[in-house]
Design an enzyme around this catalytic site. Structure first.
Site, short mmCIF file in Angstrom:
data_model
loop_
_atom_site.label_atom_id
_atom_site.label_comp_id
_atom_site.label_asym_id
_atom_site.label_seq_id
_atom_site.Cartn_x
_atom_site.Cartn_y
_atom_site.Cartn_z
N ILE A 38 1.50 -1.22 -0.03
CA ILE A 38 -0.10 -0.14 0.31
C ILE A 38 0.69 0.89 -0.14
CG2 ILE A 38 -0.23 0.44 2.65
CD1 ILE A 38 -3.11 0.33 1.96
N HIS A 104 6.39 -11.48 5.91
CA HIS A 104 6.22 -12.12 4.62
C HIS A 104 7.68 -11.19 3.85
CE1 HIS A 104 5.80 -7.98 7.19
NE2 HIS A 104 6.05 -7.76 5.50
N HIS A 106 9.55 -8.83 0.45
CA HIS A 106 8.86 -7.72 0.24
C HIS A 106 9.85 -8.10 -0.66
CE1 HIS A 106 7.68 -4.65 3.11
NE2 HIS A 106 8.62 -5.56 3.57
P1 5GP Z 1 7.15 -4.64 7.36
O1 5GP Z 1 7.32 -3.31 7.41
O2 5GP Z 1 6.19 -5.13 8.66
O3 5GP Z 1 8.38 -5.65 7.04
O4 5GP Z 1 7.02 -4.37 6.55
C1 5GP Z 1 4.97 -4.63 5.67
C2 5GP Z 1 4.82 -3.55 4.54
O5 5GP Z 1 3.42 -3.94 4.57
C3 5GP Z 1 4.93 -2.16 4.52
O6 5GP Z 1 6.09 -2.23 3.39
C4 5GP Z 1 3.65 -1.47 4.59
O7 5GP Z 1 3.00 -0.29 3.58
C5 5GP Z 1 2.33 -2.79 3.87
N1 5GP Z 1 1.20 -2.78 4.72
C6 5GP Z 1 1.21 -2.05 5.54
N2 5GP Z 1 -0.50 -2.07 5.80
C7 5GP Z 1 -0.84 -3.03 4.55
C8 5GP Z 1 -2.79 -2.97 3.82
O8 5GP Z 1 -3.32 -2.84 4.89
N3 5GP Z 1 -2.28 -3.35 2.65
C9 5GP Z 1 -0.85 -3.46 1.94
N4 5GP Z 1 -1.22 -3.56 0.68
N5 5GP Z 1 0.32 -3.54 2.46
C10 5GP Z 1 0.68 -2.85 3.63
#
Ligand code: 5GP
Ligand code: ZN
Length: 118
Positions: A38, A104, A106
């Site tokens: 997002i 997850h 990326h």
């Molecule tokens: P992290 O910081 O945990 O490695 O990555 C989480 C990712 O999830 C972030 O890049 C953030 O932008 C994405 N994200 C968080 N909430 C949502 C959402 O509701 N929908 C989508 N598509 N991505 C999200």
């Protein structure tokens, strides 16, 4: 990770998997869902998410399923035509910058990425 059915009702990615909140879905299989981030940090920014709620890679214990997730990440990079390269990232825990506590991967590409990351 292959369907154990673990889910966390307060987890944003579990909600996306259950279609309780919308997302731009790239691909879905019985084991995983791939969506567009997002808050994209590159022209392609995909997230490959196992359907089972596993808090982070530090809690993952199925090497075969993890391998499949990595393979899927590379498949998506190919589909997105990231022919000049891309980056696969797994933020883990607070120091690793993890903000969603559901494992997850990326996949970032479509522009020249900097190194080292901040
Ligand atoms: P992290 O910081 O945990 O490695 O990555 C989480 C990712 O999830 C972030 O890049 C953030 O932008 C994405 N994200 C968080 N909430 C949502 C959402 O509701 N929908 C989508 N598509 N991505 C999200
Ligand atoms: Zn979850």
């Amino acid at each position: 990770m292959s369907p154990r059915g673990t889910s966390d009702s307060s987890c944003i990615f579990c909600k996306i998997i259950k279609r309780e909140i919308p997302a731009s879905i790239i691909e879905e299989t019985p084991e995983m869902i791939a969506i567009r981030d997002i808050n994209a940090q590159a022209p392609t920014h995909a997230l490959i998410i196992p359907k089972d709620h596993i808090a982070s890679i530090a809690e993952a214990d199925d090497a075969l399923e993890l391998g499949k997730l990595f393979q899927k990440a590379c498949d998506i990079a190919r589909q997105e035509r990231l022919v000049d390269g891309y980056r696969i990232v797994i933020n883990t825990g607070d120091d690793g910058g993890q903000t969603v506590h559901h494992l997850h991967i990326h996949v970032l590409g479509g522009r020249r990425l900097h190194w080292p990351p901040g």
